[in-house]
Design a protein around this motif. Sequence first.
Motif, mmCIF file in Angstrom:
data_model
loop_
_atom_site.group_PDB
_atom_site.id
_atom_site.type_symbol
_atom_site.label_atom_id
_atom_site.label_comp_id
_atom_site.label_asym_id
_atom_site.label_seq_id
_atom_site.Cartn_x
_atom_site.Cartn_y
_atom_site.Cartn_z
ATOM 1 N N VAL A 20 0.833 -1.196 0.000
ATOM 2 C CA VAL A 20 0.000 0.000 0.000
ATOM 3 C C VAL A 20 0.874 1.254 0.000
ATOM 4 O O VAL A 20 0.558 2.255 -0.657
ATOM 5 C CB VAL A 20 -0.955 0.001 1.214
ATOM 6 C CG1 VAL A 20 -1.720 1.315 1.297
ATOM 7 C CG2 VAL A 20 -1.921 -1.174 1.134
ATOM 8 N N ALA A 21 2.011 1.205 0.732
ATOM 9 C CA ALA A 21 2.918 2.357 0.766
ATOM 10 C C ALA A 21 3.473 2.645 -0.626
ATOM 11 O O ALA A 21 3.560 3.808 -1.056
ATOM 12 C CB ALA A 21 4.055 2.096 1.749
ATOM 13 N N GLY A 22 3.863 1.600 -1.368
ATOM 14 C CA GLY A 22 4.330 1.812 -2.734
ATOM 15 C C GLY A 22 3.234 2.349 -3.630
ATOM 16 O O GLY A 22 3.467 3.217 -4.478
ATOM 17 N N PHE A 23 2.014 1.846 -3.441
ATOM 18 C CA PHE A 23 0.853 2.307 -4.206
ATOM 19 C C PHE A 23 0.618 3.799 -3.967
ATOM 20 O O PHE A 23 0.426 4.577 -4.912
ATOM 21 C CB PHE A 23 -0.361 1.485 -3.770
ATOM 22 C CG PHE A 23 -1.597 1.706 -4.589
ATOM 23 C CD1 PHE A 23 -1.821 1.002 -5.755
ATOM 24 C CD2 PHE A 23 -2.559 2.619 -4.175
ATOM 25 C CE1 PHE A 23 -2.977 1.186 -6.505
ATOM 26 C CE2 PHE A 23 -3.710 2.825 -4.914
ATOM 27 C CZ PHE A 23 -3.911 2.100 -6.083
ATOM 28 N N ALA A 35 2.810 -11.639 -10.562
ATOM 29 C CA ALA A 35 4.052 -11.501 -9.800
ATOM 30 C C ALA A 35 3.802 -11.685 -8.307
ATOM 31 O O ALA A 35 4.600 -12.312 -7.597
ATOM 32 C CB ALA A 35 4.669 -10.130 -10.067
ATOM 33 N N VAL A 36 2.687 -11.135 -7.810
ATOM 34 C CA VAL A 36 2.338 -11.307 -6.402
ATOM 35 C C VAL A 36 2.146 -12.786 -6.070
ATOM 36 O O VAL A 36 2.718 -13.324 -5.102
ATOM 37 C CB VAL A 36 1.057 -10.509 -6.060
ATOM 38 C CG1 VAL A 36 0.530 -10.896 -4.671
ATOM 39 C CG2 VAL A 36 1.328 -9.018 -6.124
ATOM 40 N N LEU A 37 1.349 -13.453 -6.872
ATOM 41 C CA LEU A 37 1.020 -14.860 -6.594
ATOM 42 C C LEU A 37 2.237 -15.770 -6.748
ATOM 43 O O LEU A 37 2.321 -16.824 -6.099
ATOM 44 C CB LEU A 37 -0.101 -15.320 -7.527
ATOM 45 C CG LEU A 37 -1.431 -14.566 -7.403
ATOM 46 C CD1 LEU A 37 -2.443 -15.105 -8.393
ATOM 47 C CD2 LEU A 37 -1.979 -14.640 -5.985
ATOM 48 N N LEU A 49 -2.873 -7.635 -1.571
ATOM 49 C CA LEU A 49 -2.296 -7.009 -2.758
ATOM 50 C C LEU A 49 -3.144 -7.250 -3.997
ATOM 51 O O LEU A 49 -3.202 -6.406 -4.896
ATOM 52 C CB LEU A 49 -0.873 -7.527 -2.969
ATOM 53 C CG LEU A 49 0.129 -7.172 -1.861
ATOM 54 C CD1 LEU A 49 1.519 -7.654 -2.210
ATOM 55 C CD2 LEU A 49 0.147 -5.664 -1.589
ATOM 56 N N THR A 50 -3.830 -8.404 -4.060
ATOM 57 C CA THR A 50 -4.735 -8.647 -5.184
ATOM 58 C C THR A 50 -5.898 -7.664 -5.170
ATOM 59 O O THR A 50 -6.291 -7.132 -6.219
ATOM 60 C CB THR A 50 -5.262 -10.092 -5.135
ATOM 61 O OG1 THR A 50 -4.157 -11.001 -5.257
ATOM 62 C CG2 THR A 50 -6.258 -10.347 -6.259
ATOM 63 N N LEU A 51 -6.430 -7.398 -3.988
ATOM 64 C CA LEU A 51 -7.479 -6.373 -3.871
ATOM 65 C C LEU A 51 -6.965 -5.028 -4.350
ATOM 66 O O LEU A 51 -7.652 -4.293 -5.062
ATOM 67 C CB LEU A 51 -7.940 -6.265 -2.416
ATOM 68 C CG LEU A 51 -8.995 -7.244 -1.924
ATOM 69 C CD1 LEU A 51 -9.233 -7.038 -0.427
ATOM 70 C CD2 LEU A 51 -10.307 -7.067 -2.683
ATOM 71 N N LEU A 52 -5.746 -4.692 -3.966
ATOM 72 C CA LEU A 52 -5.165 -3.404 -4.336
ATOM 73 C C LEU A 52 -5.023 -3.284 -5.854
ATOM 74 O O LEU A 52 -5.220 -2.206 -6.422
ATOM 75 C CB LEU A 52 -3.798 -3.259 -3.662
ATOM 76 C CG LEU A 52 -3.174 -1.865 -3.638
ATOM 77 C CD1 LEU A 52 -4.018 -0.914 -2.800
ATOM 78 C CD2 LEU A 52 -1.753 -1.931 -3.092
ATOM 79 N N VAL A 53 -4.701 -4.371 -6.506
ATOM 80 C CA VAL A 53 -4.500 -4.354 -7.959
ATOM 81 C C VAL A 53 -5.812 -4.176 -8.713
ATOM 82 O O VAL A 53 -5.904 -3.402 -9.670
ATOM 83 C CB VAL A 53 -3.804 -5.660 -8.413
ATOM 84 C CG1 VAL A 53 -3.812 -5.765 -9.937
ATOM 85 C CG2 VAL A 53 -2.373 -5.717 -7.894
ATOM 86 N N TRP A 54 -6.864 -4.855 -8.264
ATOM 87 C CA TRP A 54 -8.074 -4.962 -9.072
ATOM 88 C C TRP A 54 -9.255 -4.132 -8.594
ATOM 89 O O TRP A 54 -10.102 -3.736 -9.407
ATOM 90 C CB TRP A 54 -8.523 -6.430 -9.137
ATOM 91 C CG TRP A 54 -7.596 -7.292 -9.901
ATOM 92 C CD1 TRP A 54 -6.691 -8.181 -9.401
ATOM 93 C CD2 TRP A 54 -7.440 -7.349 -11.322
ATOM 94 N NE1 TRP A 54 -5.982 -8.783 -10.404
ATOM 95 C CE2 TRP A 54 -6.434 -8.293 -11.610
ATOM 96 C CE3 TRP A 54 -8.065 -6.691 -12.382
ATOM 97 C CZ2 TRP A 54 -6.034 -8.593 -12.900
ATOM 98 C CZ3 TRP A 54 -7.672 -7.001 -13.677
ATOM 99 C CH2 TRP A 54 -6.671 -7.925 -13.930
ATOM 100 N N ILE A 55 -9.375 -3.885 -7.298
ATOM 101 C CA ILE A 55 -10.595 -3.266 -6.763
ATOM 102 C C ILE A 55 -10.284 -1.873 -6.238
ATOM 103 O O ILE A 55 -9.664 -1.721 -5.183
ATOM 104 C CB ILE A 55 -11.201 -4.125 -5.619
ATOM 105 C CG1 ILE A 55 -11.305 -5.585 -6.039
ATOM 106 C CG2 ILE A 55 -12.554 -3.564 -5.209
ATOM 107 C CD1 ILE A 55 -12.248 -5.829 -7.207
#
Length: 879
Positions: A603-606, A761-763, A784-790
Amino acid sequence: MTLPFGQLPGVRTVPFAQDLATHGDRTALITHDGEVSYRELAARVAATARRLGRDRRLVLLTGANTAEALVFYLAALTAGHPVLLVPGDSAETVRSLVAAYDPDVVVRPADGERAVHERRAGSAHVLHPDLALLLSTSGSTGSPKLVRLSHDNLQANAESIAAYLDIRDSDRAATTLPMHYCYGLSVLNSHLLRGAGLILTDLSVADPRFWELFRLHRGSTFAGVPYTFDLLDRVGFATMRLPHLRYITQAGGRLAPERVTHYATLGRRAGWDLFVMYGQTEATARMAYLPPGLAAAHPQAIGIPVPGGSFRLRPLSDQAPHLADPPGEGVGELVYTGPNVMLGYAESPADLRLGRTVRELCTGDLARRTDDGLYEVVGRSSRFAKILGLRVDPQRVEAMLERHGVTAYCTGDDEELVVAVADDVDAGQVRRLVAGECGLPVRAVRVCVLVELPRLASGKPDYRTVRERTRRPENVPAATTASPPAQAPTDTEPADPVALGRLYAEILDRADVSEDSTFVGLGGDSLCYVEMSLRLERLLGHLPADWHELTIRDLCRPPRRRATRRRTLETGVALRAVAIVLIVGSHIPLFLVQGGAHVLLGVAGFNFARFHLTAAPRRERLRHTWHSIGRIIAPSVAWIALAVLLTPGYDPENVFLLNSVLGSHEGRQEWHYWFVEALVYFLIATVLCLAVPVLDRAERRWPFAFPAVLAALALVTRYNLLGFDLRVRHLAAVVVFWLFALGWAAAKASTVWQRLLVNAAVLATVPGLFPDQQQRELVVMAGLTLLVWIPSLPSLGPLNRVAGVLASSSLYIYLTHWQVYPLLADRSPLSALVLSLAVGIGYATVATRVMRRLPALLRRGGRGDDGPRAARPVPQLHG
């Protein structure tokens, strides 16, 4: 006799537009779609001229550096239709000029092409046969006052420019200025006259792709205004290899003499020339140029008249009694005569029937002629401000500040001189310098600190916007003045911009807030993002997903009416709130759901990518990032120092956030603050990386590929391929950096394939980080999957407020919970959780207030009463 290209009988045209075909198969245009020869260009112009019809009409054309816009411009000139050329990026300007001049034809972009809107078959106007072009005097605004230029004006000025620049048919000029700006248009005209090539692009000289295009197509020249040279400094122009560059031209405002000397010297060493030029729209474009050989020795001069033109100095005897400081012997108003002087002004459609009403051009500039025969501009008569009975020349003030290394725009009224400067300037020093220079009392000088000095599309100073942004509102109280809480607007009511301005000023500690300000543009970051979003939602009653990039003006517009309005919560905010609860609860332990801290790294990188990697100049981005790093380090070090003094188990290395580098690594408590250390290391390393100009340019050009490559490189340390001695592997900053880089890449992923790549890459890389802790890995992968898609999750108003408080306090809860939860963990784990959250929220409140007031306290302690705090204005909300 057949008239060429559909030319209208009895109507004069512009020869260089008619004679395109004479240049044969030479390259005329270089575009993204390929090259266009002069023969092909002439055919397209002829076809478009026939499309415009045989009845002479007023054609409004939105300018752009594209082949389509240029073809319509040349077609209208060829067929004899007067062209009203307007900015292509300003819908408001187009609307205002359509309303003011009622053009017969409007040509503007639509669905990727130029749409021709024929508003009538003939013309509603009486059009003088000499009228060829109408341009705004400012090059930007929708003012109805236009400059009327004739066919002879355009041809004569193109010929004189081509002559003194020695434009050759082998030259290739890149379009660095807008087409609707007379300087940019003169580049097109003069090169078409000589059969030279035009590299049509809207790319900025700050964009690496511009230079790739320039080299690839053997660019030999480009034009710049003073701001262009600021950008050249930033991109390392001095070290660029440009083998085909012959010369650079500069106009559009005064370039500081030392900059002229610098670039003239640089050009002499590299084998290209610098042409300093002087002009106005009223003279079609150019009136004077400084021969390159004289630039280094006479950098303050505008030079000599262009071929065919002449100057005279009108005495100032009638003005001298009003001047507080006489301009000097031999100074007069510069008056120009030549075939490029406009026909006159137009202020309404009725003026389009007029012929020549102007024979010479009174420039409004004060100038003198040196013994060498060169002209120097020493001031501007029309910009004088009479303040407290003294006549002040704002241009002279700007030049004085420029000598002190300060770029400023000055304007004034009867009561005060307003000096607008950028936000990295010592406002108190500026105020004292200006007061001393002008002989004004300090109280009559107001320094306004702006995030960025406004410029026109041409790169010139936008004094109109400066006046609007720095105007003192009559009924707007200071940001610190108490006011009743604002009510959320209804679906059809606009929000109150003053209330939003106060909020931005309070939370971001800025006094330069305007209706054009954005959260990101004012330096907002993840530490204040949540608080701002919660308070904005209470003011607005709604919050767009991209609110942090919207201006206050846009936020205040009433939303479209909806049948229902469902509350949502940003995924990043939700993850911060949930993660901090999981972290504290698992440490007590009230439950055991680990992995929250590693989710927060992503989340910090995001958030780093969202709030710091903006389109702002490199120095501004770096300044904002260092500010955010300081806001993390200061409260962290303060609390950890207290913990080291009052509790056992910590080492001095913890205070300096160096445990993972210098610590003994013998006790578990030493690693309590590994997350803070890692976050600070990542931010510092990243900001140092982007401080390198070539890397900064690479990140801007490849916003997704850049962090993706970083994440790939970080896998070397993720899997410890270098064999480091890592005592606690999953807490080491070098190991977990790849999570920060993946969060960064997630924020910049703009396509489904890019998101799929990040998610894959996450998975693929999270498994194995925590041996025999599959639940922990699942938490990290899910977060991180939530962060990518939602982007956002369904929510409720009360839940948003709770999550917002937890998310905005997450860093402080993490800092304090280590000392708080042991007080109650044995007796009531739930109470220990509640107390830990409450203390962290309390520390967040105190730390946030202290950090907001600290800069002002430091300024006050370091300067006198007339320092910047006294000089900074109340947040202004105009234009």
